[in-house]
Structures are given as C-alpha cells and as structure tokens.
Enzyme design. Structure first.
Site, PDB file in Angstrom:
ATOM      1  N   ARG A  32       0.825  -1.228   0.000  1.00 40.41           N
ATOM      2  CA  ARG A  32       0.000   0.000   0.000  1.00 40.41           C
ATOM      3  C   ARG A  32       0.853   1.269   0.000  1.00 40.41           C
ATOM      4  O   ARG A  32       0.403   2.318  -0.436  1.00 40.41           O
ATOM      5  CB  ARG A  32      -0.938  -0.009   1.187  1.00 40.41           C
ATOM      6  CG  ARG A  32      -2.004  -1.072   0.991  1.00 40.41           C
ATOM      7  CD  ARG A  32      -3.161  -0.823   1.863  1.00 40.41           C
ATOM      8  NE  ARG A  32      -4.220  -1.778   1.578  1.00 40.41           N
ATOM      9  CZ  ARG A  32      -5.297  -1.908   2.303  1.00 40.41           C
ATOM     10  NH1 ARG A  32      -5.480  -1.146   3.336  1.00 40.41           N
ATOM     11  NH2 ARG A  32      -6.212  -2.787   1.990  1.00 40.41           N
ATOM     12  N   ASP A 144     -14.997  10.950   8.979  1.00 36.85           N
ATOM     13  CA  ASP A 144     -13.983   9.922   8.740  1.00 36.85           C
ATOM     14  C   ASP A 144     -12.608  10.550   8.980  1.00 36.85           C
ATOM     15  O   ASP A 144     -12.453  11.777   8.913  1.00 36.85           O
ATOM     16  CB  ASP A 144     -14.072   9.378   7.307  1.00 36.85           C
ATOM     17  CG  ASP A 144     -13.430   7.999   7.168  1.00 36.85           C
ATOM     18  OD1 ASP A 144     -14.158   6.994   7.176  1.00 36.85           O
ATOM     19  OD2 ASP A 144     -12.174   7.931   7.084  1.00 36.85           O
TER      20      ASP A 144
HETATM   21  C1  SAM Z   1     -14.117  -0.390   6.567  1.00 35.00           C
HETATM   22  S1  SAM Z   1     -14.566   1.308   6.543  1.00 35.00           S
HETATM   23  C2  SAM Z   1     -16.215   1.221   7.221  1.00 35.00           C
HETATM   24  C3  SAM Z   1     -17.201   2.093   6.476  1.00 35.00           C
HETATM   25  C4  SAM Z   1     -18.660   1.971   6.938  1.00 35.00           C
HETATM   26  N1  SAM Z   1     -18.818   2.386   8.308  1.00 35.00           N
HETATM   27  C5  SAM Z   1     -19.159   0.565   6.740  1.00 35.00           C
HETATM   28  O1  SAM Z   1     -19.379  -0.152   7.741  1.00 35.00           O
HETATM   29  O2  SAM Z   1     -19.357   0.139   5.600  1.00 35.00           O
HETATM   30  C6  SAM Z   1     -13.607   1.931   7.909  1.00 35.00           C
HETATM   31  C7  SAM Z   1     -13.428   3.450   7.882  1.00 35.00           C
HETATM   32  O3  SAM Z   1     -12.889   3.860   9.144  1.00 35.00           O
HETATM   33  C8  SAM Z   1     -12.037   4.952   8.936  1.00 35.00           C
HETATM   34  N2  SAM Z   1     -11.160   5.091  10.117  1.00 35.00           N
HETATM   35  C9  SAM Z   1     -10.123   4.316  10.486  1.00 35.00           C
HETATM   36  N3  SAM Z   1      -9.575   4.768  11.635  1.00 35.00           N
HETATM   37  C10 SAM Z   1     -10.304   5.850  12.012  1.00 35.00           C
HETATM   38  C11 SAM Z   1     -10.245   6.761  13.110  1.00 35.00           C
HETATM   39  N4  SAM Z   1      -9.310   6.635  14.060  1.00 35.00           N
HETATM   40  N5  SAM Z   1     -11.151   7.752  13.162  1.00 35.00           N
HETATM   41  C12 SAM Z   1     -12.104   7.888  12.191  1.00 35.00           C
HETATM   42  N6  SAM Z   1     -12.217   7.062  11.136  1.00 35.00           N
HETATM   43  C13 SAM Z   1     -11.324   6.057  11.046  1.00 35.00           C
HETATM   44  C14 SAM Z   1     -11.304   4.599   7.649  1.00 35.00           C
HETATM   45  O4  SAM Z   1     -10.774   5.734   7.020  1.00 35.00           O
HETATM   46  C15 SAM Z   1     -12.433   3.926   6.834  1.00 35.00           C
HETATM   47  O5  SAM Z   1     -13.045   4.841   5.957  1.00 35.00           O
END
Ligand code: SAM
Length: 280
Positions: A32, A144
């Site tokens: 990545r 996010d």
């Molecule tokens: C797998 S996606 C989930 C998206 C949606 N909630 C779903 O369930 O389909 C995880 C998201 O969490 C965000 N993320 C990861 N660490 C985070 C943090 N510390 N604070 C806010 N967002 C975070 C990532 O950027 C990503 O967009």
C-alpha cells in the site's frame, strides 16, 4: 521492508489512529505504501520513514493512514440494521419526539468512508419518515479520518455496479441521477439527499467530540475492529455520551461489544441502546 521500518510505521499509525497493524500485515503495508513512494518520488520505504521522522511530515501522516486503512463499504451493508431502523428505531423515535422536545432527528455516521453508509441512511429516512412524522426535520453528520474518502463521499458519484448491485431499482430511480457524457455508467446521489448530509474530518480517538446536540442514533460500524480493547472501551463510552437517553448505537456485526465494559444495553444483534432517562 525492513522490520525496523515496519515497527516504526506500526507505532506511528497506532499513535495517531489506534489502528493496530498486526505483525502479519507487513507485506500488505509495503504494497500500500508503493503509491505514496511514487507520489513523493522516493526510492524506498526506508527513505519514506526518514521523511516521516522530520518536522515536515505532519501532513504526510494523514496520507499514510489513508494509504493503509481499509475503506471497504457498500450501500445497505449489513441490511439487518436498515430493517431494524425501519421497523423499530424510527417508529419508536418518532413516537417520542414531542415528549422529548426533539426539533429534528440527528444521526451520526462515524467512519463513513466513501459515503455509501450515510447515503443508505438518508435513503431510509427519506423513505420512512414522511409517513411517521412528516414535519420532523432530519440531518446526518458523517465523519472519517481520511480526507480522500471524504472528498469522494461529498462528490457522491458511484459506479453502476456499486449502485445497481446493492440498491433496489425503485430507490435507484428515486434517489440517483444517471451520468451522461464522461460520467456515463456512473450514478450520482440526488441533491435532495446530498444536502442532508454534512461531511467532516474527525479522528475517533482524538479529543472530546464537539457536536452541538446529541444524536438519536449513531452508526459506528467496521472501524472498531481495528482498535485494541482499551481503545474500543474508551470509544464506546464516548459514543454513548453523544446519544440522547434511549438513543441507539449500531456497530458492525463482527464488532460485538461482548467482553468490554460499556453503559449500553444490547437490544438486537450489533444494536445497543443507551438506557432511557429515569422518570421523575
Ligand atoms: C471499513 S470502513 C467502514 C465504512 C462503513 N462504516 C461501513 O461499515 O461500511 C472503515 C473506515 O474507518 C475509517 N477510520 C479508520 N480509523 C479511524 C479513526 N481513528 N477515526 C475515524 N475514522 C477512522 C477509515 O478511514 C475507513 O473509511
């Protein structure tokens, strides 16, 4: 990637996002980071780590977290949550709104990724609320850690496959515009829904949350899975503090809160509720 570089990246990512990269993720992380190296014209991950150690690297840490975090999502993911919302949560909240003096329904999609989750919520609210409480306003806050996914969510443009594969045809017609010219094959969420959703950058593990009003429900799904138990525990307590009494927290189905201390009651699989206020 050298083990020492991997440990450095791992610690930095953990410190800034609490994303806990296991020892088995070394290859994945190296793959990545390729994009970052090309963008910055660096020859190796060792050079990238040297840059990250300098004072100039503040903004790059956000790009690093962007590059290694998983943004996978899709419309109406974990459909059971949207069913429960229609059948139980929304009728219940609409019934309480006058007694509770809630001028509007406020919803938070925490870790909203590229927008499929908040727009699925918006579609559900637009479909269900008029029959329950036609005069009740509603808004969705979506947040996010990744600026890149927030930009994509604001644009609200999705491929045909991601829309038609997950959204029922009637709802596609009602809530999406088909692109033409250079956008042929894409779909855009209509402005009537887009203007209900406010996107902002927020790191779930940092500082106090600064929302002006509490939420009736929060979707925080498929992000806690990357955090260790203590971080999960702290986060759930802080999310609970953002809910109205009797408000709901919906987490991903693989993120059961079993084994962590929290102030919520399990009401359905992966659906928790803050206890209602005691009657005087
Ligand atoms: C797998 S996606 C989930 C998206 C949606 N909630 C779903 O369930 O389909 C995880 C998201 O969490 C965000 N993320 C990861 N660490 C985070 C943090 N510390 N604070 C806010 N967002 C975070 C990532 O950027 C990503 O967009």
């Amino acid at each position: 990637m050298r083990e020492s570089d991997y440990q450095f990246i791992r610690n930095l990512v953990y410190e800034r996002s609490r994303i806990n990269l296991g020892p088995d993720k070394r290859e994945l992380v190296a793959a990545r980071l390729g994009k970052r190296l090309r963008a910055m014209q660096l020859a190796s991950i060792a050079d990238y780590c040297s840059f990250l150690r300098t004072d100039k690297a503040q903004d790059e840490v956000a790009n690093l977290i962007d590059a290694i975090s998983t943004n996978h999502t899709f419309f109406f993911r974990e459909g059971h949550h949207f069913e429960y919302l229609r059948s139980t949560i929304l009728p219940e909240l609409a019934g309480r709104r006058r007694a509770e003096c809630w001028p509007a329904l406020r919803v938070w999609s925490a870790a909203s990724s590229t927008g499929e989750e908040p727009y699925s919520l918006a579609i559900t609210l637009a479909e269900v609320l008029p029959a329950l409480a036609a005069d009740w306003g509603w808004r969705i806050d979506a947040t996010d850690i990744s600026h890149r996914v927030l930009d994509r969510a604001r644009a609200a443009i999705y491929t045909e496959e991601s829309v038609v594969g997950h959204v029922p045809p009637m709802l596609v017609t009602k809530f999406f515009q088909r692109g033409f010219g250079p956008q042929a094959g894409n779909y855009r969420v209509k402005s009537s829904l887009r203007e209900r959703v406010t996107y902002s950058h927020l790191n779930l593990i940092e500082g106090p949350f600064r929302f002006p009003e509490p939420f009736q429900f929060i979707f925080c799904r498929n992000v806690m899975i990357y955090f260790d138990r203590q971080t999960q525990e702290e986060l759930v307590a802080r999310l609970a503090g953002q809910l109205v009494p009797g408000g709901y927290l919906l987490v991903g189905h693989s993120e059961s809160l079993t084994g962590i201390r929290h102030p919520l009651t399990l009401v359905a699989p992966a659906i928790y509720r803050r206890p209602p206020a005691a009657k005087a």
